[in-house]
Design an enzyme around this catalytic site. Sequence first.
Site, PDB file in Angstrom:
ATOM      1  NE  ARG A 108      -3.355   2.486   2.757  1.00 25.70           N
ATOM      2  CZ  ARG A 108      -4.609   2.707   2.340  1.00 25.70           C
ATOM      3  NH1 ARG A 108      -5.254   1.762   1.688  1.00 25.70           N
ATOM      4  NH2 ARG A 108      -5.203   3.850   2.568  1.00 25.70           N
ATOM      5  CG  HIS A 135      -8.161   1.325  -3.101  1.00 24.15           C
ATOM      6  ND1 HIS A 135      -7.607   0.184  -2.558  1.00 24.15           N
ATOM      7  CD2 HIS A 135      -8.709   2.012  -2.045  1.00 24.15           C
ATOM      8  CE1 HIS A 135      -7.797   0.169  -1.260  1.00 24.15           C
ATOM      9  NE2 HIS A 135      -8.466   1.272  -0.931  1.00 24.15           N
ATOM     10  CD  GLN A 138     -12.997   0.236  -0.461  1.00 22.58           C
ATOM     11  OE1 GLN A 138     -12.183   0.322   0.456  1.00 22.58           O
ATOM     12  NE2 GLN A 138     -14.283  -0.045  -0.248  1.00 22.58           N
ATOM     13  CG  ASP A 231     -12.245   8.498  -1.899  1.00 20.57           C
ATOM     14  OD1 ASP A 231     -12.172   8.394  -0.656  1.00 20.57           O
ATOM     15  OD2 ASP A 231     -11.288   8.229  -2.650  1.00 20.57           O
ATOM     16  CB  CYS A 272     -13.503   3.665  -0.101  1.00 23.60           C
ATOM     17  SG  CYS A 272     -12.794   5.276  -0.490  1.00 23.60           S
ATOM     18  NE  ARG A 300     -10.836  -3.004   1.196  1.00 25.56           N
ATOM     19  CZ  ARG A 300      -9.767  -2.249   1.442  1.00 25.56           C
ATOM     20  NH1 ARG A 300      -9.905  -1.104   2.095  1.00 25.56           N
ATOM     21  NH2 ARG A 300      -8.578  -2.607   1.032  1.00 25.56           N
TER      22      ARG A 300
END
Length: 312
Positions: A108, A135, A138, A231, A272, A300
Amino acid sequence: MRDKLKGKSFLTLKDFSKEEIRYILDTAHKLKADRKDGIYHQLFKGLSLAMIFEKPSTRTRCAFETAFGEEGGHPVFLSVNDIQLGKKESIEDTARVLGRMFDAIEFRGFKQETVNSLATHSGVPVFNGLTDLYHPTQILADLMTVEEHLGTLEGKTLVYAGDGRNNMAHSLMIGCAKMGVNITIISPSSLAPNEDVLNYSIEEANKSNSFVKVTEDMNEGLKGADVVYTDVWVSMGEEEQSKDRISLLQPYQINNNSLKLTNNSEVIFMHCLPAVRGLEVTNEVIEGSNSVVWDEAENRKHSIKAIMFALI
């Protein structure tokens, strides 16, 4: 299907077919149900996972650690202060060393090139936990959550409002297009999606009989939405742009009026996380009856467990 996927890295959803994504989603639903029933399969017994974090995270770290650990595996957290990633040691050399010691690697961080290099040189599956461009883990949780609440993916319409050129907008476009979900991106033209990602998503949508649409108009874009998604307005590493970004994106806030514009009382709201309440979304929406963000956050874990099971 698992034999076909075994040993593959999870770097972007571009690398996976609709059928492969479908297999991972089905596996995620099954593993979640098993978890609720207290059933553990020890899927990763005797295996180890290196978890490299350039960017901090609540959900990504917790999801990977708990998913791997409760199935018998040993996750090892590595921050930039713990290893010499790209500093005293090249990324390629770090990849080779970790590949000799671990069965898989999660990354990440910032550059997509870094996670690509880890996959190229490590010899083990590498999972993209987030980069500036994509991503993908997600999106699996998002698609799983849509199925739980709406029953199906194909033919549903997801509307994303905000920064159209961030990793979430890009990955949502790819994932939705592949799985037959209509997607509309609402953003100012200065924050429009990457043209290559947009063109790729349009091609995939044509194959799945869905559409990809980009607009600056909230009134037009929100009509008929089954899912409203947003987001944060300022991504990690862009903090110096906060003032200008907030001013630019204020008209794209998701509030109760935004949900009314969908003309769908059953519309679900997704984010998210982490959310900056009062900026991209109001407290009333994220805490309201249309919000499914906590299911989304939990998923997740289950979707990441399914990804690791399919690929390791």
